[in-house]
Write a protein that holds these residues in place. Sequence first.
Motif, short mmCIF file in Angstrom:
data_model
loop_
_atom_site.label_atom_id
_atom_site.label_comp_id
_atom_site.label_asym_id
_atom_site.label_seq_id
_atom_site.Cartn_x
_atom_site.Cartn_y
_atom_site.Cartn_z
N LEU A 142 0.85 -1.18 0.00
CA LEU A 142 0.00 0.00 0.00
C LEU A 142 0.89 1.23 0.00
O LEU A 142 1.63 1.49 0.95
N GLU A 143 0.84 1.99 -1.07
CA GLU A 143 1.65 3.20 -1.18
C GLU A 143 0.91 4.37 -0.53
O GLU A 143 -0.04 4.90 -1.10
N ALA A 144 1.37 4.74 0.66
CA ALA A 144 0.71 5.81 1.42
C ALA A 144 1.55 7.07 1.49
O ALA A 144 1.20 8.00 2.22
N ASP A 145 2.66 7.11 0.77
CA ASP A 145 3.45 8.35 0.67
C ASP A 145 2.79 9.21 -0.39
O ASP A 145 3.20 9.21 -1.56
N VAL A 146 1.75 9.91 0.01
CA VAL A 146 0.87 10.58 -0.95
C VAL A 146 1.41 11.92 -1.42
O VAL A 146 0.78 12.58 -2.24
N TYR A 147 2.58 12.32 -0.92
CA TYR A 147 3.21 13.56 -1.37
C TYR A 147 4.35 13.28 -2.34
O TYR A 147 4.61 14.09 -3.24
N ARG A 148 5.03 12.15 -2.17
CA ARG A 148 6.17 11.81 -3.03
C ARG A 148 6.05 10.34 -3.50
O ARG A 148 6.94 9.54 -3.24
N PRO A 149 4.97 9.98 -4.17
CA PRO A 149 4.83 8.58 -4.63
C PRO A 149 5.88 8.25 -5.68
O PRO A 149 6.21 9.08 -6.53
N SER A 150 6.37 7.02 -5.64
CA SER A 150 7.42 6.63 -6.59
C SER A 150 7.25 5.21 -7.13
O SER A 150 7.91 4.84 -8.11
N GLN A 151 6.37 4.41 -6.52
CA GLN A 151 6.34 3.00 -6.86
C GLN A 151 5.83 2.73 -8.28
O GLN A 151 6.36 1.85 -8.97
N SER A 152 4.82 3.44 -8.72
CA SER A 152 4.28 3.20 -10.07
C SER A 152 5.35 3.46 -11.14
O SER A 152 5.52 2.68 -12.08
N GLU A 153 6.09 4.56 -10.97
CA GLU A 153 7.17 4.86 -11.92
C GLU A 153 8.28 3.82 -11.81
O GLU A 153 8.82 3.37 -12.82
N ARG A 154 8.60 3.43 -10.58
CA ARG A 154 9.65 2.43 -10.38
C ARG A 154 9.30 1.11 -11.08
O ARG A 154 10.18 0.44 -11.63
N LEU A 155 8.01 0.75 -11.05
CA LEU A 155 7.56 -0.50 -11.65
C LEU A 155 7.24 -0.38 -13.13
O LEU A 155 6.93 -1.38 -13.79
N GLY A 156 7.26 0.85 -13.65
CA GLY A 156 6.93 1.05 -15.06
C GLY A 156 5.48 0.76 -15.37
O GLY A 156 5.15 0.26 -16.45
N LEU A 157 4.58 1.09 -14.44
CA LEU A 157 3.16 0.78 -14.60
C LEU A 157 2.43 1.90 -15.32
O LEU A 157 2.72 3.09 -15.12
N ASP A 158 1.45 1.52 -16.14
CA ASP A 158 0.52 2.51 -16.66
C ASP A 158 -0.34 3.00 -15.50
O ASP A 158 -0.85 2.20 -14.72
N PRO A 159 -0.53 4.31 -15.35
CA PRO A 159 -1.23 4.82 -14.16
C PRO A 159 -2.71 4.47 -14.15
O PRO A 159 -3.34 4.32 -15.20
N TRP A 160 -3.24 4.32 -12.95
CA TRP A 160 -4.68 4.18 -12.74
C TRP A 160 -5.02 4.89 -11.43
O TRP A 160 -4.13 5.19 -10.63
N PRO A 161 -6.30 5.19 -11.18
CA PRO A 161 -6.66 5.91 -9.94
C PRO A 161 -6.20 5.16 -8.71
O PRO A 161 -6.34 3.94 -8.60
N GLY A 162 -5.64 5.92 -7.75
CA GLY A 162 -5.11 5.32 -6.55
C GLY A 162 -5.80 5.84 -5.29
O GLY A 162 -6.94 6.31 -5.32
N LEU A 163 -5.08 5.75 -4.18
CA LEU A 163 -5.65 6.05 -2.87
C LEU A 163 -6.17 7.48 -2.77
O LEU A 163 -7.29 7.71 -2.29
N THR A 164 -5.40 8.45 -3.21
CA THR A 164 -5.85 9.84 -3.10
C THR A 164 -7.03 10.14 -4.02
O THR A 164 -7.91 10.91 -3.67
N ASP A 165 -7.04 9.50 -5.19
CA ASP A 165 -8.15 9.72 -6.13
C ASP A 165 -9.44 9.16 -5.54
O ASP A 165 -10.51 9.78 -5.67
N CYS A 166 -9.36 8.00 -4.90
CA CYS A 166 -10.54 7.43 -4.25
C CYS A 166 -11.01 8.32 -3.10
O CYS A 166 -12.22 8.49 -2.88
N TYR A 167 -10.07 8.89 -2.36
CA TYR A 167 -10.43 9.81 -1.28
C TYR A 167 -11.13 11.05 -1.82
O TYR A 167 -12.17 11.47 -1.30
N ARG A 168 -10.60 11.62 -2.88
CA ARG A 168 -11.21 12.82 -3.47
C ARG A 168 -12.62 12.52 -4.01
O ARG A 168 -13.53 13.34 -3.87
N ASN A 169 -12.76 11.35 -4.61
CA ASN A 169 -14.02 11.00 -5.27
C ASN A 169 -14.99 10.24 -4.36
O ASN A 169 -16.08 9.87 -4.81
N LYS A 170 -14.54 9.99 -3.10
CA LYS A 170 -15.38 9.27 -2.14
C LYS A 170 -15.76 7.89 -2.69
O LYS A 170 -16.93 7.49 -2.68
N THR A 171 -14.77 7.19 -3.21
CA THR A 171 -14.99 5.87 -3.78
C THR A 171 -14.16 4.83 -3.03
O THR A 171 -13.29 5.15 -2.22
#
Length: 281
Positions: A142-171
Amino acid sequence: MRLPQLFRSRTAGFSAPRVEAPGTVGLHDDRPRDPASNEEEVPTITPIESFESSLASLNCLQFPTAVARASSESNIVVLPNARNAAADRFRFLQIGLEQIQTSKGTKCLLITSPLPEEGKSTVALNLAIALSKLGTRPVLLLEADVYRPSQSERLGLDPWPGLTDCYRNKTDPSTAIRRIEPLGIHFLPAGRPLEDGEGILPSSVVARLLERVSPVFHWVLIDSPPALPVAEVLALKSHTDATLLVVRAGKTQREAVFEAVRILGRDHILGVVLNGVEGLD
């Protein structure tokens, strides 16, 4: 390769960490206990109101997959058939943590460092892979470093909505969990970084998520913000079983380590991982 090394955490007062022996793991836990799919797929977002019903069947849920495209700069050393000193250090740490889990029931670990750029995210990722035994055990990073996230870039992942996006959207943030192939871990990204005016991620968001998903996973590792400043890490600490503190050899100041230990509490720290050690090959 610069190697991680684990030192013992002492409950009777924190002093300069003492190395066990090259390549061994020292873990200490005397805390009192109560005896009692497709990589391109767009995630489905569930309204927060349906959290209860959507997670009632979480135990049988097959999480969508995403494919990692890691490079040599990703610092992933725990790979199939890897035979190197760095991978061995993480396997030693894996064995020590499994022994503690057997005796104490420890499952949810906070992984933090006194300050940024000390390697906590690298340690968290490699440890998650080691604990998953290459996908044979379900482990959530669980990536909870919501100010300096790095794991998605480190893994070379295509981005998708994460923890902060769910918080903003109440999902429902559990819908953002993906199984990462070929590594075999499960991953919930931080999402779009929080901006200064947005404050901190409410503790209740993580608490609610962990309450529902913890039964599904053998381990939950939280890649936390650094311990200094303190607000975010203290909010996360209250929902975890223990902490691994990552410090960097030749960089982390002694005073910063002492302050981080004071903030986190000696009783909550399982051990200190000294990252960036050279000459142990």
